[in-house]
Write a protein that holds these residues in place. Sequence first.
Motif, PDB file in Angstrom:
ATOM      1  N   ALA A 181       1.355  11.663 -10.171  1.00 36.06           N
ATOM      2  CA  ALA A 181       0.796  13.013 -10.073  1.00 36.06           C
ATOM      3  C   ALA A 181       1.896  14.049 -10.287  1.00 36.06           C
ATOM      4  CB  ALA A 181       0.120  13.218  -8.720  1.00 36.06           C
ATOM      5  N   SER A 182       3.085  13.778  -9.764  1.00 29.32           N
ATOM      6  CA  SER A 182       4.219  14.683  -9.938  1.00 29.32           C
ATOM      7  C   SER A 182       4.576  14.808 -11.406  1.00 29.32           C
ATOM      8  CB  SER A 182       5.424  14.164  -9.147  1.00 29.32           C
ATOM      9  OG  SER A 182       6.562  14.926  -9.429  1.00 29.32           O
ATOM     10  N   GLY A 183       4.577  13.695 -12.117  1.00 26.34           N
ATOM     11  CA  GLY A 183       4.883  13.706 -13.548  1.00 26.34           C
ATOM     12  C   GLY A 183       3.858  14.495 -14.335  1.00 26.34           C
ATOM     13  N   GLU A 198       0.827  -1.207   0.000  1.00 29.86           N
ATOM     14  CA  GLU A 198       0.000   0.000   0.000  1.00 29.86           C
ATOM     15  C   GLU A 198       0.867   1.267   0.000  1.00 29.86           C
ATOM     16  OE1 GLU A 198      -0.374  -2.658   1.917  1.00 29.86           O
ATOM     17  OE2 GLU A 198      -2.441  -3.354   1.628  1.00 29.86           O
ATOM     18  N   LEU A 199       1.989   1.224   0.731  1.00 27.75           N
ATOM     19  CA  LEU A 199       2.901   2.374   0.735  1.00 27.75           C
ATOM     20  C   LEU A 199       3.489   2.576  -0.657  1.00 27.75           C
ATOM     21  CD1 LEU A 199       4.415   4.653   2.147  1.00 27.75           C
ATOM     22  CD2 LEU A 199       6.122   2.967   2.879  1.00 27.75           C
ATOM     23  N   LYS A 200       3.917   1.495  -1.290  1.00 34.79           N
ATOM     24  CA  LYS A 200       4.468   1.604  -2.647  1.00 34.79           C
ATOM     25  C   LYS A 200       3.408   2.128  -3.613  1.00 34.79           C
ATOM     26  CE  LYS A 200       8.101  -1.883  -2.338  1.00 34.79           C
ATOM     27  NZ  LYS A 200       8.571  -3.193  -2.843  1.00 34.79           N
ATOM     28  N   ALA A 201       2.161   1.693  -3.453  1.00 38.64           N
ATOM     29  CA  ALA A 201       1.078   2.184  -4.322  1.00 38.64           C
ATOM     30  C   ALA A 201       0.858   3.684  -4.112  1.00 38.64           C
ATOM     31  CB  ALA A 201      -0.207   1.401  -4.059  1.00 38.64           C
ATOM     32  N   ARG A 245       3.658   5.419  -5.784  1.00 36.73           N
ATOM     33  CA  ARG A 245       3.463   5.347  -7.227  1.00 36.73           C
ATOM     34  C   ARG A 245       2.464   6.424  -7.672  1.00 36.73           C
ATOM     35  NH1 ARG A 245       2.032   0.267  -7.351  1.00 36.73           N
ATOM     36  NH2 ARG A 245       4.139  -0.442  -7.057  1.00 36.73           N
ATOM     37  N   ASP A 246       1.366   6.568  -6.932  1.00 32.65           N
ATOM     38  CA  ASP A 246       0.362   7.588  -7.258  1.00 32.65           C
ATOM     39  C   ASP A 246       0.947   8.989  -7.138  1.00 32.65           C
ATOM     40  OD1 ASP A 246      -1.441   5.532  -7.644  1.00 32.65           O
ATOM     41  OD2 ASP A 246      -2.499   5.852  -5.743  1.00 32.65           O
TER      42      ASP A 246
END
Length: 180
Positions: free
Chosen positions: A165-167, A154-157, A160-161
């Motif tokens: 969003a940063s990109g 869940e932390l990795k997800a 990833r989100d």
Amino acid sequence: MRELTIALAGNPNVGKSTVFNALTGLHQHVGNWPGKTVERKEGRLILGAHQITVVDLPGTYSLAARSLEEQIARDFIVRERPDAVVNVLDAANLERNLYLTAQLLEAEARLVLALNMADVAAARGLRLNPEALAAALGAPVVVMTASKGQGLAELKAALRDLVAASGRRAAAATLKEVAR
């Protein structure tokens, strides 16, 4: 592959080094005494098309540096401005831990909150409401027990989100510049 930096920040003894080891696959020594991590440790994490440098900062109660450990953590967050900060909190002692969280929000750090040691909180009869905390603070919240590997996916997800969003924000900013 885009290079990003994520810092792990939190009070002493909240499990930052355990989270660091779980994310990077490294085996930094974990100690349960104040000032155990007095320098920053770095490791790597691959998330999709992103290579991420994960920085385990010394434990700090605030960004108002009074000790060498706090100074290292503050300087990295405020001056080096990592792409994101995983604020690791002791789920059984949230009130004490949220002072640093408030300062990180004031510093406009992009946060993911990791409520670590959820097993200890449950054993004490505490009920966590990550959705309410996320809504109140405007940051994703993950419940985990890093020492058992729980919540790591869940932390990795969440990371990833945040990276995605940063990109999108970076692409939008680039398009605005080109359009001028």
